[in-house]
Design a protein around this motif. Sequence first.
Motif, short mmCIF file in Angstrom:
data_model
loop_
_atom_site.label_atom_id
_atom_site.label_comp_id
_atom_site.label_asym_id
_atom_site.label_seq_id
_atom_site.Cartn_x
_atom_site.Cartn_y
_atom_site.Cartn_z
N GLN A 39 -7.53 -7.89 11.02
CA GLN A 39 -7.59 -8.28 9.73
C GLN A 39 -9.09 -8.50 9.27
N GLN A 43 -8.96 -9.13 3.73
CA GLN A 43 -8.46 -7.75 3.67
C GLN A 43 -6.95 -7.76 4.45
N GLU A 46 -4.36 -4.48 9.58
CA GLU A 46 -4.43 -2.99 10.13
C GLU A 46 -4.03 -2.82 11.56
N GLN B 106 -0.33 -2.89 1.72
CA GLN B 106 -1.96 -3.28 1.43
C GLN B 106 -1.45 -4.99 1.24
#
Lengths: 124, 113
Positions: A39, A43, A46, B106
Amino acid sequence: QVQLVQSGAEVKKPGASVKVSCKASGYAFIGLNIHWVRQAPGQGLEWMGIISPGGGSTSYAQQIQGRVSMTRDTSTSTVYMELSSLKLDDTAVYYCARELAQATPDVMSALDIWGQGTVVTVSS
Amino acid sequence: DIVMTQSPDSLAVSLGERATINCKSSQSILYGYNNKNCLGWYQQKPGQPPKLLIYWASHRESGVPDRFSGSGSGTDFTLTISSLQAEDVAVYYCQQYYTTPATFGQGTKVEIK
């Protein structure tokens, strides 16, 4: 209790490598896959890759393939994530996470136990 | 790769009201062997690792309050907080684990109105 304990914060220069450890305890280490997730500051999450502690098989995200290596040491119930050729945008918190135990074969599972995170800072 | 798209990006809900977060996958994540959807929901508070709330799209993790529920199948999923509490302020992520890479949405930031 079941836990994953990660190694401490690292500061690296661009082009260097970093190796983060994740020590498992409180459960049968070889039975459940471990994932790595990172991370970046401010953000989202991932996914980086997965390792099977039993056989050592791995699968990596395409965007870091060739720079990442995940290994395990069954004698110490520890998995490692090494990232090489570090770039500034590799600055992130790196998490290891264990899959939830489940009986269905040939499919992954959700991540129920997470390490505390390791801050990796890449700076010149 | 399977792309996970959450909506909205953020929402503000009054205490005690319902909060609904949507997650859409770019392809079906229904696993034929057990007829379950390979989807998890996580809650992340600042400075903490994510916490698993829901797995197999609708199964609540042990210890998670029953105001959290998951639903949906195929490509469209929803996380519902039936009565928002102050401690539910966080960012929520969906993740598919049908195939690698096990991609995340997201994130959706939930705040108090």
